[in-house]
Design an enzyme around this catalytic site. Structure first.
Site, PDB file in Angstrom:
ATOM      1  N   ASN A   7       0.885  -1.170   0.000  1.00 43.07           N
ATOM      2  CA  ASN A   7       0.000   0.000   0.000  1.00 43.07           C
ATOM      3  C   ASN A   7       0.924   1.221   0.000  1.00 43.07           C
ATOM      4  OD1 ASN A   7      -1.735   2.107   0.752  1.00 43.07           O
ATOM      5  ND2 ASN A   7      -2.797   0.902   2.336  1.00 43.07           N
ATOM      6  N   LYS A  14       3.005   0.845   3.308  1.00 45.22           N
ATOM      7  CA  LYS A  14       2.538  -0.156   4.265  1.00 45.22           C
ATOM      8  C   LYS A  14       2.601  -1.498   3.550  1.00 45.22           C
ATOM      9  CE  LYS A  14      -0.710   2.862   6.687  1.00 45.22           C
ATOM     10  NZ  LYS A  14      -2.084   3.263   6.887  1.00 45.22           N
ATOM     11  N   ARG A  92      -2.157  -1.687  -3.802  1.00 48.37           N
ATOM     12  CA  ARG A  92      -3.268  -0.734  -3.688  1.00 48.37           C
ATOM     13  C   ARG A  92      -3.015   0.392  -4.685  1.00 48.37           C
ATOM     14  NH1 ARG A  92      -4.030   4.254   0.324  1.00 48.37           N
ATOM     15  NH2 ARG A  92      -6.145   4.795  -0.224  1.00 48.37           N
ATOM     16  N   HIS A 181     -10.950   5.214  -1.151  1.00 50.80           N
ATOM     17  CA  HIS A 181     -10.959   4.404   0.073  1.00 50.80           C
ATOM     18  C   HIS A 181     -11.945   3.236  -0.053  1.00 50.80           C
ATOM     19  CE1 HIS A 181      -9.640   8.324   2.190  1.00 50.80           C
ATOM     20  NE2 HIS A 181      -8.577   7.526   2.100  1.00 50.80           N
ATOM     21  N   HIS A 207     -14.238   6.945   7.031  1.00 49.49           N
ATOM     22  CA  HIS A 207     -12.801   6.596   7.014  1.00 49.49           C
ATOM     23  C   HIS A 207     -12.004   7.871   7.263  1.00 49.49           C
ATOM     24  CE1 HIS A 207      -9.166   4.441   5.302  1.00 49.49           C
ATOM     25  NE2 HIS A 207      -8.802   5.714   5.198  1.00 49.49           N
ATOM     26  N   ASN A 210      -5.095   9.906   6.916  1.00 48.53           N
ATOM     27  CA  ASN A 210      -4.576  11.171   6.386  1.00 48.53           C
ATOM     28  C   ASN A 210      -5.572  11.718   5.386  1.00 48.53           C
ATOM     29  OD1 ASN A 210      -2.083  11.673   7.669  1.00 48.53           O
ATOM     30  ND2 ASN A 210      -1.262   9.874   6.643  1.00 48.53           N
ATOM     31  N   GLY A 211      -6.000  10.832   4.476  1.00 49.75           N
ATOM     32  CA  GLY A 211      -7.138  11.152   3.621  1.00 49.75           C
ATOM     33  C   GLY A 211      -8.404  10.726   4.346  1.00 49.75           C
ATOM     34  N   ARG A 240      -5.354  18.182   3.174  1.00 54.03           N
ATOM     35  CA  ARG A 240      -6.220  18.552   2.037  1.00 54.03           C
ATOM     36  C   ARG A 240      -7.463  19.299   2.520  1.00 54.03           C
ATOM     37  NH1 ARG A 240      -6.423  12.487  -0.231  1.00 54.03           N
ATOM     38  NH2 ARG A 240      -4.723  12.008   1.208  1.00 54.03           N
ATOM     39  N   GLY A 331     -10.256   7.702  12.959  1.00 58.54           N
ATOM     40  CA  GLY A 331     -11.563   7.134  13.308  1.00 58.54           C
ATOM     41  C   GLY A 331     -11.476   6.050  14.368  1.00 58.54           C
ATOM     42  N   GLU A 332     -10.400   5.255  14.324  1.00 60.98           N
ATOM     43  CA  GLU A 332     -10.257   4.156  15.291  1.00 60.98           C
ATOM     44  C   GLU A 332      -9.712   4.632  16.635  1.00 60.98           C
ATOM     45  OE1 GLU A 332      -7.877   1.040  13.391  1.00 60.98           O
ATOM     46  OE2 GLU A 332      -9.029   1.383  11.564  1.00 60.98           O
ATOM     47  N   GLU A 383      -6.984  -2.670   4.877  1.00 60.37           N
ATOM     48  CA  GLU A 383      -6.989  -2.633   3.411  1.00 60.37           C
ATOM     49  C   GLU A 383      -6.100  -3.742   2.847  1.00 60.37           C
ATOM     50  OE1 GLU A 383      -5.890   1.534   3.891  1.00 60.37           O
ATOM     51  OE2 GLU A 383      -7.277   2.070   2.297  1.00 60.37           O
TER      52      GLU A 383
END
Ligand SMILES: Nc1ncnc2c1ncn2[C@@H]1O[C@H](COP(=O)(O)OP(=O)(O)O)[C@@H](O)[C@H]1O
Ligand SMILES: CC(=O)OP(=O)(O)O
Ligand SMILES: [Mg+2]
Length: 396
Positions: A7, A14, A92, A181, A207, A210-211, A240, A331-332, A383
């Site tokens: 990724n 990643k 990805r 995503h 989600h 970063n994005g 962004r 989010g997590e 992912e």
């Protein structure tokens, strides 16, 4: 079957290695700050029930150096004897345009088409492409496969993805909303459906990495999503802007003399939480708020307010709501963002339980009060596993 998943982000790689059909990774790694002198690699292995972790800091000027280093680590730490043991590499790729709507084996023709997507996702697709080129030279026996962030959103109806530009801009130039995503929204929504035991659940997936993007999902299909032609619109992100009035861009160019490249750099790399606070990592911003930084507090409020507006909009799209899902790095982990987002949402049946929200726990968890009509779920995304599963289904 050894499936290695890469990724490649704008400045990170990643990776995970799976011995499919087992869904527990043999190794999980992260290369951070590619392109800088103080890059680091964290490489964890899970072999014979034992977890080992290595972290090394070193200059990693480019993706080639980074992936070669990862390849050395794979053999040095006994994950594989050599690169030829890898059956497939799953990549990805963020933007697949209208051309790539499902997992695709990478051929010279596909690579040529991928190069045409660079302008559409300038932070992501060039590095994914680089990752593919380097992987081809290291894992020479492996099939190279691409999984696209845009693929999951291809089920959206035209009324959701079309822009109100003259029709030829769509028919001839393929200018439309694509959405991103998708691999993550698909994975977490499937986890939520299994958790709720309700295949037709009406879900909003949020989600926040970063994005950041959101999706309205029902029957396993994306009905709408907040990112558009490129991964820039919708929510406020690390660097962004998310949605801004396009008139601002005309003003920057016509009145302030910006070039288009300068505008692109501004809205993609210098804005969002970084632009508002000077910091892009939510952990640092939280500390700034604790230290009384008013700008940081406002930025947090703006971030959560934007999410709230999309929840309202997607509850309307779905004509109901069974659960909202928080996932990815912010989010997590960031309870305060979840709290600010879900407070004062009683009209929509969203009742968050503060104690549950602030209590950390691994795995999927519910953070609403017991009789909340809408469930609020924290679902860790993966992912890499979703990509490995898709590769395995294709090759087995
Ligand atoms: N414990 C934490 N608390 C708050 N935010 C966190 C925490 N851990 C990670 N994050 C946020 O998650 C972001 C990275 O999320 P991630 O999903 O890994 O992003 P990406 O895949 O886009 O690089 C970091 O920039 C940081 O803002
Ligand atoms: C599409 C996108 O924004 O990806 P990321 O969150 O990994 O930057
Ligand atoms: Mg991400």
């Amino acid at each position: 079957m050894n499936i290695f998943v890469i990724n490649s982000g704008s400045s990170s790689i990643k990776y995970q290695l799976f011995k499919m059909p087992s869904t527990s990774p043999i190794c999980v790694g992260l290369v951070e700050r590619v392109g800088y002198g103080d890059a680091s690699i964290t490489h964890k292995t899970y072999i014979d029930g034992e977890e080992k972790s290595i972290t090394q800091t070193m200059p990693i000027p480019d993706y080639e150096t980074g992936l070669n280093e990862v390849n050395h680590l794979l053999t040095e730490t006994g994950v594989v004897k050599d690169a030829s043991e890898i059956t497939a590499v799953g990549h990805r790729v963020v933007h697949g345009g209208e051309r790539f709507t499902e997992l695709t084996e990478i051929t010279p023709d596909v690579k040529e088409e991928l190069q045409q997507t660079f302008q559409l996702a300038p932070l992501h697709n060039p590095s994914a492409y680089k990752g593919i080129e380097v992987a081809e030279t290291i894992f020479t026996n492996a099939k190279q496969l691409a999984v696209f962030d845009t693929a999951f959103h291809q089920t959206r109806p035209a009324k959701a993805y079309r822009f109100a530009l003259p029709t030829t801009y769509y028919t001839e130039q393929h200018i439309r909303g694509y959405g991103f995503h998708g691999t993550s929204h698909k994975y977490v929504s499937e986890q939520a459906v299994a958790y709720l035991n309700k295949p037709d659940a009406k879900l909003i997936s949020i989600h926040l990495g970063n994005g950041c993007s959101m999706a309205a999902i029902q029957n396993g299909q994306s009905l709408d999503t907040s990112m558009g032609f490129g991964p820039l619109s919708g929510l406020i992100m690390g660097t962004r802007t998310g949605d801004i009035d396009p008139t601002v861009i005309f003003y920057l160019v016509n009145e302030l003399g910006y070039t288009i490249d300068q505008v692109s750099d501004l809205v993609n790399k210098q804005s969002g939480m970084l632009g508002l606070t000077g910091l892009s990592d939510m952990r640092d911003i939280t500390k700034a708020i604790e230290n009384g930084d008013e700008n940081a507090k406002l930025a947090y409020d703006m971030y959560a307010y934007r999410i709230k507006k999309f929840i309202g909009s997607y509850a309307a799209v779905l004509n109901g709501l069974d659960a909202i899902i928080f996932t990815a790095g912010v989010g997590e982990n960031d309870a305060q963002v979840r709290q600010l987002t879900c407070d004062d949402m009683q009209y929509l049946g969203i009742y968050i339980d503060r104690d549950k929200n602030y209590t950390r726990q691994p795995g999927i968890r519910e953070i609403n009060i017991p009789n909340s009509p809408v469930k609020i779920l924290v679902v860790p995304t993966n992912e890499e596993l979703e990509i490995a599963n898709q590769c395995y289904e294709r090759l087995k």
